[in-house]
Every structure is written in C-alpha cells, then in structure tokens.
Design a protein around this motif. Structure first.
Motif, PDB file in Angstrom:
ATOM      1  N   ALA A 112      -0.967  -6.514  -9.295  1.00  0.00           N
ATOM      2  CA  ALA A 112      -2.164  -5.820  -9.783  1.00  0.00           C
ATOM      3  C   ALA A 112      -2.052  -5.554 -11.253  1.00  0.00           C
ATOM      4  O   ALA A 112      -1.265  -5.001 -11.942  1.00  0.00           O
ATOM      5  CB  ALA A 112      -2.318  -4.452  -9.266  1.00  0.00           C
ATOM      6  N   ASP A 138      -7.695  -6.895 -11.568  1.00  0.00           N
ATOM      7  CA  ASP A 138      -7.567  -6.333 -10.180  1.00  0.00           C
ATOM      8  C   ASP A 138      -7.594  -4.823 -10.602  1.00  0.00           C
ATOM      9  O   ASP A 138      -7.934  -3.881  -9.811  1.00  0.00           O
ATOM     10  CB  ASP A 138      -5.981  -6.378  -9.736  1.00  0.00           C
ATOM     11  CG  ASP A 138      -5.975  -7.866  -9.007  1.00  0.00           C
ATOM     12  OD1 ASP A 138      -6.732  -8.294  -8.259  1.00  0.00           O
ATOM     13  OD2 ASP A 138      -4.904  -8.434  -9.136  1.00  0.00           O
ATOM     14  N   ILE A 139      -7.246  -4.558 -11.949  1.00  0.00           N
ATOM     15  CA  ILE A 139      -7.444  -3.155 -12.422  1.00  0.00           C
ATOM     16  C   ILE A 139      -7.847  -3.358 -14.041  1.00  0.00           C
ATOM     17  O   ILE A 139      -7.643  -4.370 -14.488  1.00  0.00           O
ATOM     18  CB  ILE A 139      -5.981  -2.560 -12.467  1.00  0.00           C
ATOM     19  CG1 ILE A 139      -5.019  -3.238 -13.320  1.00  0.00           C
ATOM     20  CG2 ILE A 139      -5.590  -2.021 -11.093  1.00  0.00           C
ATOM     21  CD1 ILE A 139      -3.442  -2.638 -13.390  1.00  0.00           C
ATOM     22  N   GLN A 188       0.824  -1.137  -0.004  1.00  0.00           N
ATOM     23  CA  GLN A 188       0.049  -0.001  -0.105  1.00  0.00           C
ATOM     24  C   GLN A 188       0.967   1.350   0.198  1.00  0.00           C
ATOM     25  O   GLN A 188       0.274   2.309  -0.653  1.00  0.00           O
ATOM     26  CB  GLN A 188      -1.056  -0.130   1.005  1.00  0.00           C
ATOM     27  CG  GLN A 188      -2.024  -0.857   1.165  1.00  0.00           C
ATOM     28  CD  GLN A 188      -2.787  -1.388   2.572  1.00  0.00           C
ATOM     29  OE1 GLN A 188      -2.370  -1.101   3.473  1.00  0.00           O
ATOM     30  NE2 GLN A 188      -4.179  -1.786   2.299  1.00  0.00           N
ATOM     31  N   THR A 220      -3.458  -0.301  -4.554  1.00  0.00           N
ATOM     32  CA  THR A 220      -4.793  -0.198  -3.855  1.00  0.00           C
ATOM     33  C   THR A 220      -5.456  -1.650  -3.969  1.00  0.00           C
ATOM     34  O   THR A 220      -5.875  -2.053  -2.953  1.00  0.00           O
ATOM     35  CB  THR A 220      -5.668   0.848  -4.773  1.00  0.00           C
ATOM     36  OG1 THR A 220      -5.599   0.515  -5.955  1.00  0.00           O
ATOM     37  CG2 THR A 220      -4.966   2.349  -4.565  1.00  0.00           C
ATOM     38  N   GLN A 221      -6.010  -2.014  -5.101  1.00  0.00           N
ATOM     39  CA  GLN A 221      -6.420  -3.474  -5.356  1.00  0.00           C
ATOM     40  C   GLN A 221      -5.495  -4.269  -5.874  1.00  0.00           C
ATOM     41  O   GLN A 221      -5.112  -4.072  -6.758  1.00  0.00           O
ATOM     42  CB  GLN A 221      -7.628  -3.325  -6.186  1.00  0.00           C
ATOM     43  CG  GLN A 221      -8.776  -4.800  -5.911  1.00  0.00           C
ATOM     44  CD  GLN A 221      -9.766  -4.531  -6.817  1.00  0.00           C
ATOM     45  OE1 GLN A 221     -10.558  -3.397  -6.405  1.00  0.00           O
ATOM     46  NE2 GLN A 221     -10.440  -5.618  -7.311  1.00  0.00           N
ATOM     47  N   PHE A 222      -5.388  -5.287  -5.182  1.00  0.00           N
ATOM     48  CA  PHE A 222      -4.076  -6.060  -5.602  1.00  0.00           C
ATOM     49  C   PHE A 222      -4.008  -7.568  -5.175  1.00  0.00           C
ATOM     50  O   PHE A 222      -4.910  -7.760  -4.149  1.00  0.00           O
ATOM     51  CB  PHE A 222      -2.550  -5.577  -5.153  1.00  0.00           C
ATOM     52  CG  PHE A 222      -2.581  -5.225  -3.816  1.00  0.00           C
ATOM     53  CD1 PHE A 222      -1.984  -6.201  -2.847  1.00  0.00           C
ATOM     54  CD2 PHE A 222      -3.087  -4.018  -3.128  1.00  0.00           C
ATOM     55  CE1 PHE A 222      -1.773  -5.901  -1.651  1.00  0.00           C
ATOM     56  CE2 PHE A 222      -2.857  -3.919  -2.038  1.00  0.00           C
ATOM     57  CZ  PHE A 222      -2.245  -4.686  -1.043  1.00  0.00           C
ATOM     58  N   GLN A 223      -3.025  -8.477  -5.278  1.00  0.00           N
ATOM     59  CA  GLN A 223      -2.992  -9.873  -5.016  1.00  0.00           C
ATOM     60  C   GLN A 223      -1.766 -10.216  -4.309  1.00  0.00           C
ATOM     61  O   GLN A 223      -0.843  -9.481  -4.892  1.00  0.00           O
ATOM     62  CB  GLN A 223      -3.485 -10.880  -6.250  1.00  0.00           C
ATOM     63  CG  GLN A 223      -4.743 -10.844  -6.492  1.00  0.00           C
ATOM     64  CD  GLN A 223      -4.964 -11.928  -7.584  1.00  0.00           C
ATOM     65  OE1 GLN A 223      -4.737 -13.324  -7.151  1.00  0.00           O
ATOM     66  NE2 GLN A 223      -5.483 -11.670  -8.790  1.00  0.00           N
ATOM     67  N   THR A 267       3.538  -9.130  -5.008  1.00  0.00           N
ATOM     68  CA  THR A 267       2.245  -8.640  -5.007  1.00  0.00           C
ATOM     69  C   THR A 267       2.083  -8.146  -6.512  1.00  0.00           C
ATOM     70  O   THR A 267       2.849  -7.661  -7.039  1.00  0.00           O
ATOM     71  CB  THR A 267       2.648  -6.890  -4.050  1.00  0.00           C
ATOM     72  OG1 THR A 267       2.603  -7.320  -2.741  1.00  0.00           O
ATOM     73  CG2 THR A 267       1.466  -6.161  -4.084  1.00  0.00           C
TER      74      THR A 267
END
Length: 354
Positions: free
Chosen positions: A210, A216-217, A187, A192-195, A208
């Motif tokens: 995205a 995710d995006i 972060q 923001t939005q991720f795995q 990590t």
C-alpha cells in the motif's frame, strides 16, 4: 496479466461476477506516463529528458544569480514588476515570476530527475535503496521489486524498486497457500486498501503493498510493503516509511506532491505552477524575438551585451555545478567540441549564427 497486457477487472464482491475490465498498460494514462518519462522512445528518450531537466536546474540557479539585485536596488523592488512596457517589462515578468516559483521548479526537477536512468537510477536511487538483506534471511540474486511494476506504470515505492525481493523457504511441502489467506493476514496487519502481487517462481513470495506511488493511499508516510512466504504464510519482511533512507523518505513525499495526490490544494498549486512555467517560457521567447539579429530570420543568439561581468561570473558558477549532473556536463562538452569542429571545417558556418 493477460497476453502481456495488464488489466483492471471489476468484480461484484457478492456474486463473484466480472462486471467489466480496463486495460492499464494500454490506457491513456499509461500513454501519458510513458510520454512524460521517455517520449515513448525508451532509454534514449529517458536520457533526453534527463539532459533537459538537468539544464533546467542549471538555468534556475544561474537565473537567480543574474536576477539578484545589484547595489541600489532593494529586494522588494527586485521581487516586483516595475517596468510597464517594452523589453524591460517582459524581462521583469520573466525574472520575477521565475524567482517566485524557483523553489517549486527545483523541487519538481529533482523529484522527477530521481526517476531518470543515470542521475536517478545509477546514482541517487542506487545509493538510497532499502537493503532487503538486513530484513530477510534469503533474497533473490537478480529479481528486484521493480519486476512487480505493472508494464507501462511505476507502482512500487522509489526506495524499494532496486531492492532485491525476498525468497520463500523451500520445504517438502510445495502446496502454495491461497490468496484468501494472504488477504486475511494483510488485513490483520492493518492493511485496508492494498495490492497483492503473486509469486513469480517456486522461490517467489506474496507481496502486499500500500503506497502513494500506486495510489492505494494518499499519505506517503503510511507506505508499507510486506512479503509473505508462499508456502507457510510467514512474514519474511515488513518495510514501512520509517525504514526508508532519508532520500527515499523525501522521494516518497516528493513524488506524491509531484503527482498532485495530497488533495485539491495540491492540484491547484500544481496547475498554477504549470501555467507559470508556460508564461516564463513565452516571455523568454518574446525577449529573444525583441533582441534577435535584425534583418535575419535565424534561430541565433542575440548580440552580446557590453557589460559581461555578471554573465561571466554566472558561467563560472554553472560549470562546477554541471558536474553534479553527468548527462548535462557531457552535453555541454559535446556541444563545445562540435562547435569548434564545425567552425574549423567550415568557417563560413559562423555567418549563419552571427
């Protein structure tokens, strides 16, 4: 993962209570994805689809060549349906719609073919893979990013799938840092939005990611993958869209368009395109039916037209281009050889197709 099954687990962020779970690898989407890519018969199905898509590209190129307006006919006329009945109408409908969607069809074919095992995996993808050795001081000798994919689904960016994973540095401290620490670091780096993927061994890494591939995006140009040392939390590699090769950049954008991830307009265009493909397929069958050998219920080619000049030229155009697609070229050679063998062994067989 649970008993080799990938699950999506829904958790209340305030009470840490599991609200439900959904199988990813055994879902309808996973079934559709595997059917689309392999006919659910593994590598054999993958190669069958690669042959079909390769032939589609050859058909588009030769089809445009055969459609190209002859002297005395303007381009505007060639792009319009002028006939209103009979086979001429179906021919115009087939060729005009085919030409209008040809660029999109080629785009879909190439972006899909890049996932295939031979043309994609062994050639294009292998040549366009990000060289992780240039970013990380230590990389695995065998484990690639593809190992991070959820069984039954492709979630890792195309340009990284064959790239080797970095390795964590072995130290006296073997205490693995927590997932919470990795999430906070991610972060802080702007995710923001991720795995987050866990280390798979003592030298494995936290990853990590995205990307538009994992949904995710939506914007593929924002793709980003970061690898962390599992013991120190040190960033070992940070790969974004800017670091991709030209082919990988094209595929990142192309795959997201192929999958309709750029918004409602993308869904509408893809839907209209698919309906157009169905239509030209139907018109092709109708034209064959109208020219089929009369009095015979055989799946045979119609009689050869009297003027074969352009047809022969299209054949010579097809042959060198087919060499760009190994499985298509192999299929053509195989069919020609089998054709000669069958007719030599059983001359009467020719009557079935004449």
């Amino acid at each position: 993962m649970h008993n080799d099954e990938a699950l999506t687990v829904f958790v209340d962020p305030y009470q840490a209570k599991v609200l439900g779970e959904l199988s990813i690898s055994d879902s309808l989407y996973a079934w559709a994805d595997e059917t689309h890519g392999t006919f659910m018969i593994g590598d054999t199905g993958d190669k069958m689809i690669e042959i079909a898509v390769s032939f589609t590209i050859l058909l588009v190129i030769t089809g445009i060549y055969l459609w190209w307006p002859e002297s005395g006919k303007t381009l505007k006329e060639a792009l319009s349906i002028t006939a209103n009945k009979g086979r001429a109408f179906w021919r115009d409908l087939h060729s005009v719609i085919g030409v209008w969607i040809s660029a999109i069809l080629l785009f879909f074919c190439v972006s899909g073919l890049a996932w295939a095992s031979v043309w994609g995996g062994s050639m294009l993808q292998a040549w366009s893979t990000f060289p992780m050795q240039k970013s990380a001081s230590s990389v695995s000798s065998t484990i690639t990013h593809e190992s991070l994919n959820v069984p039954g689904l492709k979630q890792i960016p195309w340009g990284l799938e064959q790239s080797l994973l970095p390795e964590s540095e072995k130290t006296k401290t073997t205490q693995q840092i927590s997932i919470d620490s990795i999430i906070k670091q991610s972060q802080a780096l702007g995710f923001t939005q991720f795995q987050v993927f866990f280390p798979s061994s003592e030298t494995g890494v936290y990853t990590t990611s995205a990307s538009s591939m994992s949904k995710d995006i939506e914007n593929a140009t924002d793709d980003r993958t970061v690898h962390f040392d599992q013991y120190s939390g040190k960033v070992l590699a940070d790969i974004g869209y800017e670091e991709y090769s030209l082919a990988a950049k094209s595929m990142a954008v192309g795959i997201s368009l192929h999958m309709g991830q750029w918004g409602i307009w993308n869904y509408i265009v893809n839907t209209l395109f698919c309906l157009s493909i169905l239509l030209i397929s139907i018109t092709g069958v109708v034209m064959w039916w109208m020219r089929r050998p009369q009095g015979k219920m055989l799946l045979a080619a119609p009689q050869k037209p009297k003027n074969l000049k352009r047809w022969k030229q299209a054949t010579w155009l097809l042959l060198p281009i087919s060499l760009l697609f190994p499985l298509a070229a192999a299929a053509i050679v195989t069919v020609l050889i089998l054709d000669r063998i069958i007719l030599f062994v059983s001359p009467r067989t020719r009557a079935l197709f004449d």
